[in-house]
Design a protein around this motif. Structure first.
Motif, PDB file in Angstrom:
ATOM      1  N   ALA A 136       0.832  -1.205   0.000  1.00  0.00           N
ATOM      2  CA  ALA A 136       0.000   0.000   0.000  1.00  0.00           C
ATOM      3  C   ALA A 136       0.867   1.255   0.000  1.00  0.00           C
ATOM      4  O   ALA A 136       0.572   2.223  -0.713  1.00  0.00           O
ATOM      5  N   ALA A 137       1.935   1.246   0.766  1.00  0.00           N
ATOM      6  CA  ALA A 137       2.819   2.412   0.821  1.00  0.00           C
ATOM      7  C   ALA A 137       3.518   2.636  -0.517  1.00  0.00           C
ATOM      8  O   ALA A 137       3.594   3.770  -1.009  1.00  0.00           O
ATOM      9  N   ALA A 156       0.911   3.778  -3.166  1.00  0.00           N
ATOM     10  CA  ALA A 156       0.498   5.171  -2.947  1.00  0.00           C
ATOM     11  C   ALA A 156       1.586   6.129  -3.401  1.00  0.00           C
ATOM     12  O   ALA A 156       1.291   7.233  -3.874  1.00  0.00           O
ATOM     13  N   THR A 179      -0.545   0.462   7.561  1.00  0.00           N
ATOM     14  CA  THR A 179       0.603   0.531   8.458  1.00  0.00           C
ATOM     15  C   THR A 179       0.150   0.465   9.912  1.00  0.00           C
ATOM     16  O   THR A 179       0.761  -0.227  10.734  1.00  0.00           O
ATOM     17  N   ALA A 186      -2.821   3.747   2.974  1.00  0.00           N
ATOM     18  CA  ALA A 186      -1.503   3.227   3.336  1.00  0.00           C
ATOM     19  C   ALA A 186      -1.262   3.404   4.834  1.00  0.00           C
ATOM     20  O   ALA A 186      -0.700   2.509   5.490  1.00  0.00           O
ATOM     21  N   SER A 204      -2.827   7.904   0.506  1.00  0.00           N
ATOM     22  CA  SER A 204      -1.890   7.798   1.629  1.00  0.00           C
ATOM     23  C   SER A 204      -2.631   7.436   2.908  1.00  0.00           C
ATOM     24  O   SER A 204      -2.075   6.796   3.793  1.00  0.00           O
TER      25      SER A 204
END
Length: 94
Positions: A43-44, A47, A63, A59, A56
């Motif tokens: 995801a990070a 993004a 996280t 993400a 973000s």
């Protein structure tokens, strides 16, 4: 004093059962941890490099989920260590 010994033996059995349950839960959490970490990393990266991908905020959520899962793993490890110490103390009293 026989009643005291029986009480200690029952306590040891209960603690041992709890240890087995926590160990099983810990194995499940360990299996999930790898996937959560990979999801957070994906995801990070997505993004950061692909427009129109996860925001973000998504993400950040991935996280945060990974961080919460790690905290849960740490709590289970600590519980397991405490239970093992308790069992050892009870065994010493036998």
């Amino acid at each position: 004093m026989q009643w005291r010994r029986r009480r200690l033996e029952r306590s040891i059995m209960r603690v041992t059962d709890r240890i087995e349950r926590v160990e099983a839960e810990l194995e499940v959490l360990r299996a999930q941890a790898g996937q959560l970490a990979a999801d957070a990393d994906d995801a990070a990266v997505t993004a950061a490099v692909r427009p129109g991908g996860p925001t973000s905020r998504e993400a950040d959520r991935a996280t945060a989920a990974n961080d919460n899962h790690r905290r849960l793993l740490d709590e289970h490890r600590a519980t397991l260590a405490d239970l093992r110490r308790t069992r050892d103390d009870l065994l010493d009293q036998l």
